[in-house]
Design an enzyme around this catalytic site. Structure first.
Site, PDB file in Angstrom:
ATOM      1  N   HIS A  68       0.842  -1.211   0.000  1.00  0.00           N
ATOM      2  CA  HIS A  68       0.000   0.000   0.000  1.00  0.00           C
ATOM      3  C   HIS A  68       0.869   1.251   0.000  1.00  0.00           C
ATOM      4  CE1 HIS A  68       0.933  -0.270   4.257  1.00  0.00           C
ATOM      5  NE2 HIS A  68       0.545   0.978   4.393  1.00  0.00           N
ATOM      6  N   LYS A  73       9.386  -2.798   3.523  1.00  0.00           N
ATOM      7  CA  LYS A  73      10.550  -2.648   4.415  1.00  0.00           C
ATOM      8  C   LYS A  73      10.529  -3.689   5.508  1.00  0.00           C
ATOM      9  CE  LYS A  73      14.007   0.055   5.684  1.00  0.00           C
ATOM     10  NZ  LYS A  73      14.787  -1.196   5.849  1.00  0.00           N
ATOM     11  N   LYS A  97       3.497  -2.034  11.988  1.00  0.00           N
ATOM     12  CA  LYS A  97       4.495  -1.221  12.710  1.00  0.00           C
ATOM     13  C   LYS A  97       4.725   0.106  11.992  1.00  0.00           C
ATOM     14  CE  LYS A  97       7.941  -3.828  14.004  1.00  0.00           C
ATOM     15  NZ  LYS A  97       9.229  -4.557  14.091  1.00  0.00           N
ATOM     16  N   ASP A 102       3.855   6.017  11.557  1.00  0.00           N
ATOM     17  CA  ASP A 102       3.833   6.918  10.390  1.00  0.00           C
ATOM     18  C   ASP A 102       5.135   6.905   9.599  1.00  0.00           C
ATOM     19  OD1 ASP A 102       1.254   7.903  10.348  1.00  0.00           O
ATOM     20  OD2 ASP A 102       1.689   9.317  11.967  1.00  0.00           O
ATOM     21  N   LYS A 109       9.693  -8.952   5.193  1.00  0.00           N
ATOM     22  CA  LYS A 109      10.685  -9.610   6.064  1.00  0.00           C
ATOM     23  C   LYS A 109      11.382 -10.704   5.287  1.00  0.00           C
ATOM     24  CE  LYS A 109      11.787  -9.247  10.470  1.00  0.00           C
ATOM     25  NZ  LYS A 109      11.512  -8.027  11.230  1.00  0.00           N
ATOM     26  N   SER A 365      15.731   3.567  10.217  1.00  0.00           N
ATOM     27  CA  SER A 365      15.966   3.079   8.848  1.00  0.00           C
ATOM     28  C   SER A 365      15.352   4.039   7.833  1.00  0.00           C
ATOM     29  CB  SER A 365      15.334   1.699   8.650  1.00  0.00           C
ATOM     30  OG  SER A 365      16.177   0.690   9.126  1.00  0.00           O
TER      31      SER A 365
HETATM   32  N1  GLU Z   1      14.321  -5.782  11.804  1.00  0.00           N
HETATM   33  C1  GLU Z   1      13.821  -4.574  12.401  1.00  0.00           C
HETATM   34  C2  GLU Z   1      12.362  -4.739  12.778  1.00  0.00           C
HETATM   35  O1  GLU Z   1      11.892  -5.828  13.012  1.00  0.00           O
HETATM   36  C3  GLU Z   1      14.120  -3.343  11.571  1.00  0.00           C
HETATM   37  C4  GLU Z   1      13.478  -3.282  10.220  1.00  0.00           C
HETATM   38  C5  GLU Z   1      13.973  -2.127   9.344  1.00  0.00           C
HETATM   39  O2  GLU Z   1      14.727  -1.300   9.819  1.00  0.00           O
HETATM   40  O3  GLU Z   1      13.547  -2.116   8.198  1.00  0.00           O
HETATM   41  O4  GLU Z   1      11.653  -3.793  12.977  1.00  0.00           O
END
Ligand code: GLU
Length: 474
Positions: A68, A73, A97, A102, A109, A365
């Site tokens: 979306h 990420k 998350k 936001d 993943k 990130s």
């Molecule tokens: N692996 C981390 C998480 O579970 C960071 C993910 C990221 O920074 O994209 O939130």
């Protein structure tokens, strides 16, 4: 193979939390099932030539839960327990998350089923580069497509290999460095990313403890100072969470790792314990503490705040009745099973949910990705200008009052924000405003729902909003 604990696999656990919240919204059933569905899963295997000449088949996954918003990420974990159900569950959690804090990404993943400690650095490099190459071939990586990051068993070194492999195959792409985050600072990373998840856990716990009504409801006094904390996991998240919580005045009374745990009612020095753990890989003999090899018992130790910061499904229906903490601060993803969640909630404990509490990593990130796209580090343009302006202002005040500020104080007043200052400020702002938003949703439901459900309601509303903007759904 799926991780079946009690009645729920990990992905079913995430979906149960989603369904509970979805039932409180008035969105169209179609849009809700689209939000919940995992859009794409890429399962791959490839051969690895080991250092001794043997060939081994390596198995991995990348799941993109929701597009979306783009890019998608989420981290990549190296663990012998990785399986498809886990990767899909974690990808879904990433979508929720990002929406909660936001951060304008969809969720994803990745995972490779290996025990990283059983491979040499050269073998790990071969595995990481080949995995990246396979993602490139299927368009499962790219600064505007899908952007991996560190997770369990991976760190800046692996991210540097990923970036290098990607850049080697995409000559001329100005944004190529934004194909992965969590890189070393010298390779396009950002200051503050390593400790970001743990720092975010600290901000979230601090926000929860600041609220006098919420603390009264669970029989605690407001404020973090003096609160007794047990942390499970001395990895990147657990160590930094323990460090920042103790620096803020909380008392770390217990620390646990997979094979051992240590307790001291008067508090444990986090730095000493961390160095000890790194050298010995054993906490039973940590000086000044009582140690045990039955590390799961640490979850049941007497404390105010329990921070599970290791793996999923650690607090289950068998041990949940014995958990004494009044606050469960989910540093890990999915550490509390649905049955345990019901038990803890019935006991009146406050659960600060993973999808909010450990969002500090992806938040920073996002800052790193922005830095890569803008090709300039935060603070570079304005820092000196701000310092000179503040110096002039200070000079004018000194002249008007006839007094001079002592140098350390003057230096701290004129200090212009550097990249780390700005990253930490952006992270703090994100964690504080997201907590306030979750509490507000809970209040709208007359405080009858828990923080997790409120956080999911917020995420669903935002994701549904972006689908509605497409004009497909009513
Ligand atoms: N692996 C981390 C998480 O579970 C960071 C993910 C990221 O920074 O994209 O939130």
């Amino acid at each position: 193979m799926t991780t079946v604990t009690e009645n729920f696999s990990f992905n079913e656990q995430v979906n149960r939390n989603f369904d509970r919240a979805a039932a409180l919204t008035s969105h169209d059933a179609g849009v809700l099932s689209q939000i919940r569905a995992c859009n794409a899963v890429y399962r791959l295997s490839f051969p690895l030539r080991r250092d001794d000449g043997r060939v081994e088949v390596i198995e991995g996954w990348r799941a993109e839960h929701s597009q979306h918003k783009l890019p998608t990420k989420g981290g990549i974990r190296f663990s012998p327990h990785v399986n498809e159900d886990e990767v899909v569950a974690l990808a879904g959690l990433m979508s929720y998350k990002c929406a909660i804090v936001d951060v304008p990404f969809g969720g994803a993943k990745g995972g490779i089923r290996i025990d990283p400690r059983a491979y040499s650095v050269a073998e790990l490099e071969r595995i990481t580069r080949r995995y990246t190459y396979e993602l490139i071939r299927k368009n499962f990586i790219g600064p505007g497509v899908d952007v991996p990051a560190p997770d369990l068993g991976t760190g800046p070194r692996e991210m540097a290999w990923i970036a290098d492999t990607y850049m080697a195959t995409t000559s001329g792409d100005l944004n190529a460095l934004g194909c992965v985050t969590g890189k070393p600072v010298g390779q396009g990373g950002i200051w503050g990313r390593t400790e970001a998840t743990g720092r975010g856990v600290y901000y979230g716990v601090r926000e929860a403890c600041q609220n006098a009504d919420d603390m009264l409801a669970i029989g605690l006094t407001p404020g973090l100072a003096g609160k007794r904390v047990v942390v499970q996991g001395l990895g990147n998240v657990g160590y930094h969470a323990a460090k920042f919580l103790s620096e803020a005045g909380a008392l770390i009374v217990g620390l646990a790792e997979y094979n051992s745990a240590a307790y001291n009612a008067d508090g444990i020095d986090v730095e000493v314990a961390f160095r000890h753990w790194q050298a010995e890989r054993n906490l039973t003999n940590l000086p000044g503490t009582t140690g045990t090899t039955r590390s799961a018992e640490a979850l049941e130790w007497d404390c105010d705040i329990l921070v599970p910061a290791a793996l999923e499904q650690q607090i289950r229906k068998e041990n949940a009745p014995r958990v004494k903490a009044r606050i469960i601060a989910e540093g890990a993803n999915g550490p509390v099973t649905p049955n345990a969640d019901d038990i803890l909630t019935a006991k009146g404990a406050l659960i600060i949910p993973d999808a909010y509490l450990n969002a500090g990593g992806v938040t920073v990130s996002y800052f790193e990705w922005l830095k890569n796209l803008s090709h300039v580090s935060f603070g570079r343009m304005e820092r000196r200008y701000e310092e000179a302006a503040s110096r002039r202002l200070l000079g004018a005040v000194e002249q008007a009052t006839g007094k001079r500020f002592p140098e350390p104080e003057a230096a701290s007043i004129v200090h212009g924000a550097n990249e780390l200052d700005l990253v930490n400020s952006g992270l703090e702002e994100t964690m504080c405003s997201a907590y306030a938003a979750i509490r507000e949703i809970r209040a709208r439901h007359k405080d009858l729902i828990d923080l997790r459900t409120a956080a999911f309601v917020g995420a669903i509303d935002k994701i549904a909003g972006s689908y509605k903007d497409l004009g497909i759904w009513p």
